[in-house]
Motif scaffolding. Structure first.
Motif, PDB file in Angstrom:
ATOM      1  N   GLU A 130       1.585   1.812  -6.486  1.00 42.92           N
ATOM      2  CA  GLU A 130       2.464   0.647  -6.523  1.00 42.92           C
ATOM      3  C   GLU A 130       3.734   0.998  -7.289  1.00 42.92           C
ATOM      4  OE1 GLU A 130       0.275  -2.570  -8.192  1.00 42.92           O
ATOM      5  OE2 GLU A 130      -1.317  -2.415  -6.707  1.00 42.92           O
ATOM      6  N   GLY A 131       4.864   0.463  -6.820  1.00 43.69           N
ATOM      7  CA  GLY A 131       6.144   0.731  -7.457  1.00 43.69           C
ATOM      8  C   GLY A 131       6.881   1.922  -6.884  1.00 43.69           C
ATOM      9  N   THR A 132       6.285   2.626  -5.940  1.00 43.43           N
ATOM     10  CA  THR A 132       6.930   3.784  -5.321  1.00 43.43           C
ATOM     11  C   THR A 132       8.090   3.314  -4.448  1.00 43.43           C
ATOM     12  OG1 THR A 132       4.824   4.953  -5.260  1.00 43.43           O
ATOM     13  CG2 THR A 132       6.574   5.817  -3.881  1.00 43.43           C
ATOM     14  N   ILE A 133       9.233   3.982  -4.579  1.00 39.78           N
ATOM     15  CA  ILE A 133      10.411   3.664  -3.764  1.00 39.78           C
ATOM     16  C   ILE A 133      10.343   4.500  -2.494  1.00 39.78           C
ATOM     17  CG2 ILE A 133      12.920   3.778  -3.655  1.00 39.78           C
ATOM     18  CD1 ILE A 133      12.926   3.298  -6.680  1.00 39.78           C
ATOM     19  N   ILE A 134      10.415   3.819  -1.341  1.00 41.32           N
ATOM     20  CA  ILE A 134      10.243   4.485  -0.055  1.00 41.32           C
ATOM     21  C   ILE A 134      11.339   4.071   0.917  1.00 41.32           C
ATOM     22  CG2 ILE A 134       7.743   4.779  -0.264  1.00 41.32           C
ATOM     23  CD1 ILE A 134       7.361   2.238   1.380  1.00 41.32           C
ATOM     24  N   SER A 135      11.469   4.801   2.012  1.00 41.78           N
ATOM     25  CA  SER A 135      12.413   4.449   3.079  1.00 41.78           C
ATOM     26  C   SER A 135      11.830   4.927   4.402  1.00 41.78           C
ATOM     27  CB  SER A 135      13.777   5.106   2.822  1.00 41.78           C
ATOM     28  OG  SER A 135      13.643   6.510   2.782  1.00 41.78           O
ATOM     29  N   ASN A 136      12.498   4.573   5.501  1.00 42.21           N
ATOM     30  CA  ASN A 136      12.072   4.957   6.844  1.00 42.21           C
ATOM     31  C   ASN A 136      10.600   4.610   7.064  1.00 42.21           C
ATOM     32  OD1 ASN A 136      12.431   5.960   9.385  1.00 42.21           O
ATOM     33  ND2 ASN A 136      12.239   8.097   8.807  1.00 42.21           N
ATOM     34  N   ILE A 178      10.077  -1.010  -1.585  1.00 42.22           N
ATOM     35  CA  ILE A 178       9.204  -0.742  -2.725  1.00 42.22           C
ATOM     36  C   ILE A 178       7.798  -1.206  -2.385  1.00 42.22           C
ATOM     37  CG2 ILE A 178       8.748  -1.256  -5.159  1.00 42.22           C
ATOM     38  CD1 ILE A 178      11.742  -1.697  -5.499  1.00 42.22           C
ATOM     39  N   ILE A 179       6.809  -0.390  -2.706  1.00 44.08           N
ATOM     40  CA  ILE A 179       5.417  -0.770  -2.502  1.00 44.08           C
ATOM     41  C   ILE A 179       5.023  -1.752  -3.596  1.00 44.08           C
ATOM     42  CG2 ILE A 179       3.036   0.043  -2.488  1.00 44.08           C
ATOM     43  CD1 ILE A 179       4.022   2.604  -1.208  1.00 44.08           C
ATOM     44  N   ILE A 180       4.588  -2.945  -3.184  1.00 44.03           N
ATOM     45  CA  ILE A 180       4.201  -3.994  -4.133  1.00 44.03           C
ATOM     46  C   ILE A 180       2.728  -3.871  -4.499  1.00 44.03           C
ATOM     47  CG2 ILE A 180       3.985  -6.476  -4.481  1.00 44.03           C
ATOM     48  CD1 ILE A 180       6.268  -6.805  -2.480  1.00 44.03           C
ATOM     49  N   ARG A 213       1.371  -4.195   0.887  1.00 48.90           N
ATOM     50  CA  ARG A 213       2.527  -5.095   0.793  1.00 48.90           C
ATOM     51  C   ARG A 213       3.752  -4.281   0.387  1.00 48.90           C
ATOM     52  NH1 ARG A 213       2.949 -10.234   2.426  1.00 48.90           N
ATOM     53  NH2 ARG A 213       3.888 -11.021   0.538  1.00 48.90           N
ATOM     54  N   VAL A 214       4.861  -4.508   1.120  1.00 49.55           N
ATOM     55  CA  VAL A 214       6.101  -3.773   0.878  1.00 49.55           C
ATOM     56  C   VAL A 214       7.239  -4.777   0.738  1.00 49.55           C
ATOM     57  CG1 VAL A 214       7.716  -2.126   1.898  1.00 49.55           C
ATOM     58  CG2 VAL A 214       5.279  -1.779   2.178  1.00 49.55           C
ATOM     59  N   VAL A 264       9.172   9.169   0.931  1.00 52.75           N
ATOM     60  CA  VAL A 264       9.378   8.882  -0.484  1.00 52.75           C
ATOM     61  C   VAL A 264      10.856   9.080  -0.805  1.00 52.75           C
ATOM     62  CG1 VAL A 264       8.730   9.495  -2.836  1.00 52.75           C
ATOM     63  CG2 VAL A 264       7.057   9.679  -0.994  1.00 52.75           C
ATOM     64  N   GLY A 265      11.485   8.071  -1.435  1.00 52.34           N
ATOM     65  CA  GLY A 265      12.878   8.172  -1.851  1.00 52.34           C
ATOM     66  C   GLY A 265      13.789   7.228  -1.098  1.00 52.34           C
ATOM     67  N   VAL A 266      15.079   7.350  -1.380  1.00 59.53           N
ATOM     68  CA  VAL A 266      16.114   6.473  -0.837  1.00 59.53           C
ATOM     69  C   VAL A 266      16.889   7.239   0.240  1.00 59.53           C
ATOM     70  CG1 VAL A 266      18.170   5.115  -1.434  1.00 59.53           C
ATOM     71  CG2 VAL A 266      16.308   5.359  -3.076  1.00 59.53           C
ATOM     72  N   VAL A 267      17.359   6.522   1.263  1.00 58.17           N
ATOM     73  CA  VAL A 267      18.189   7.151   2.301  1.00 58.17           C
ATOM     74  C   VAL A 267      19.512   7.596   1.676  1.00 58.17           C
ATOM     75  CG1 VAL A 267      19.297   6.807   4.540  1.00 58.17           C
ATOM     76  CG2 VAL A 267      17.146   5.652   4.044  1.00 58.17           C
ATOM     77  N   ALA A 268      19.987   8.775   2.008  1.00 56.85           N
ATOM     78  CA  ALA A 268      21.205   9.330   1.423  1.00 56.85           C
ATOM     79  C   ALA A 268      22.438   8.552   1.849  1.00 56.85           C
ATOM     80  CB  ALA A 268      21.348  10.797   1.832  1.00 56.85           C
ATOM     81  N   GLY A 269      23.488   8.668   1.088  1.00 57.75           N
ATOM     82  CA  GLY A 269      24.770   8.077   1.447  1.00 57.75           C
ATOM     83  C   GLY A 269      25.017   6.740   0.815  1.00 57.75           C
TER      84      GLY A 269
END
Length: 85
Positions: free
Chosen positions: A22-28, A48-50, A60-61, A79-84
């Motif tokens: 929980e709390g992991t920042i994700i994308s795509n 973010i995974i809730i 839950r996201v 895992v992580g944020v999309v660049a830009g």
């Protein structure tokens, strides 16, 4: 089936959401199993995974819009944020 147990929780790796804490920042993020990722794909976007269900079947996201969505635990995300951003 693919074996994701070897992949580490580091930025850029793609894992099933039920294997992330929980709390992991994700994308795509996949909305449905196997759709190859359609949520949180814009520049600088992240979800973010809730939390997870007890059996790990659902997760839950919180999406960039603030909406909380329940997806299957086997859906994959990066895992992580999309660049830009």
């Amino acid at each position: 089936t693919l074996n994701f147990s070897l992949a580490a929780l580091t930025v850029g790796n793609i894992l099933p959401v039920n294997s992330m804490p929980e709390g992991t920042i994700i994308s795509n993020v996949e909305a449905k199993l196997g759709d190859r990722g359609c949520l949180a794909r814009a520049s600088g976007a992240s979800a973010i995974i809730i939390g997870h269900s007890e059996d790990g079947e659902k997760t839950r996201v919180r999406l960039p819009s603030g909406v909380r969505k329940t997806i299957l635990g086997n859906c994959r995300a990066m895992v992580g944020v999309v660049a830009g951003g």
